[in-house]
Design an enzyme around this catalytic site. Sequence first.
Site, short mmCIF file in Angstrom:
data_model
loop_
_atom_site.label_atom_id
_atom_site.label_comp_id
_atom_site.label_asym_id
_atom_site.label_seq_id
_atom_site.Cartn_x
_atom_site.Cartn_y
_atom_site.Cartn_z
N TYR A 59 0.84 -1.20 0.00
CA TYR A 59 0.00 0.00 0.00
C TYR A 59 0.87 1.24 0.00
O TYR A 59 1.92 1.29 0.67
CB TYR A 59 -0.93 0.01 1.22
CG TYR A 59 -2.08 -0.96 1.13
CD1 TYR A 59 -2.86 -1.02 -0.01
CD2 TYR A 59 -2.37 -1.83 2.17
CE1 TYR A 59 -3.92 -1.91 -0.11
CE2 TYR A 59 -3.43 -2.72 2.09
CZ TYR A 59 -4.19 -2.76 0.95
OH TYR A 59 -5.24 -3.65 0.85
N GLU A 60 0.44 2.26 -0.73
CA GLU A 60 1.25 3.45 -0.99
C GLU A 60 1.70 4.17 0.27
O GLU A 60 2.76 4.81 0.29
CB GLU A 60 0.48 4.40 -1.90
CG GLU A 60 1.30 5.53 -2.47
CD GLU A 60 0.54 6.35 -3.49
OE1 GLU A 60 1.11 7.33 -3.98
OE2 GLU A 60 -0.63 6.02 -3.79
N ALA A 61 0.94 4.07 1.34
CA ALA A 61 1.29 4.80 2.56
C ALA A 61 2.44 4.14 3.32
O ALA A 61 2.99 4.75 4.25
CB ALA A 61 0.08 4.91 3.48
N THR A 90 5.82 6.17 2.52
CA THR A 90 5.68 6.26 1.07
C THR A 90 7.03 6.19 0.36
O THR A 90 7.16 5.54 -0.69
CB THR A 90 4.97 7.57 0.70
OG1 THR A 90 3.68 7.59 1.32
CG2 THR A 90 4.78 7.68 -0.80
#
Length: 270
Positions: A59-61, A90
């Site tokens: 996930y991008e976070a 990120t």
Amino acid sequence: MNTMNDYVGPGDFKPIDLLAVAAAREVRDGDIVFAGTGLPMLAIALAQLTTAPNAVCIYEAGSVDGRPISIPTSVGDARCSYQAAIASGTFDVTNQLQRGVVDLAFLGGAEIDRYGNVNTTAIGRYGLIPQKRLPGGGGNSDINSLARRTVFTMVQEKRRFKENVDFITSPGWRIPKWPGGEMVPKAEVYNKAMRGGPSAVISDMGVFYFDADGEMYLDTVHPGFTPEQVRDNCSFDLNISRVKGETLPPTRHELELLYKTIDPEGIFLP
């Protein structure tokens, strides 16, 4: 009766159910998948519970290989990090993209052309005052260019499936070559820097792939539609000569997983 492959009838599933299931089928076992908020979360979670148990989700976070008990509300939800191998940020996960370890990415877009060029930036002449500003790249171009395969999920409309997108945020398989602007294969422009690109497009009417020349064609049509209807909802002359038939509907088992295990709170599923 084998309920694992007990496909439901046309009136027993919603369009978003089929989108999630069709997207999950694009995940191969062992894939490292870069997923965003919403439909991609449904797809990767379903794939991990069915045909791709060894797939890893990024996930991008900043979470890598999390196994949340129920679906997070966004890529920044703390649930993304439950049982994760890595919970960083990120910068770290986008570095994984740069290193070339991501096999598959899920993205969306406002416009797409026959070669898979996607616009998420603006509608209208960008060099002047555009008619409408869109959310922007948000990593769309980087993710699409650096992952080995990218699946786009989009609403099927003539104004979205265009002959020429108003702005190329994410490059497809043929792109304009500077300074003349003629459309050439992406490999001619990118050379050794080229890694991947769009592998599939999933709309609410069908599933599309790209041929050896980088041109989109209709592979399967969703139940309730005809290939001609799909072509009529494109501004370009879509190739429908290779249609294999209808997209397989969800199974009862897949729907049960989606609604009872993956998204029991109804965060993304109606």
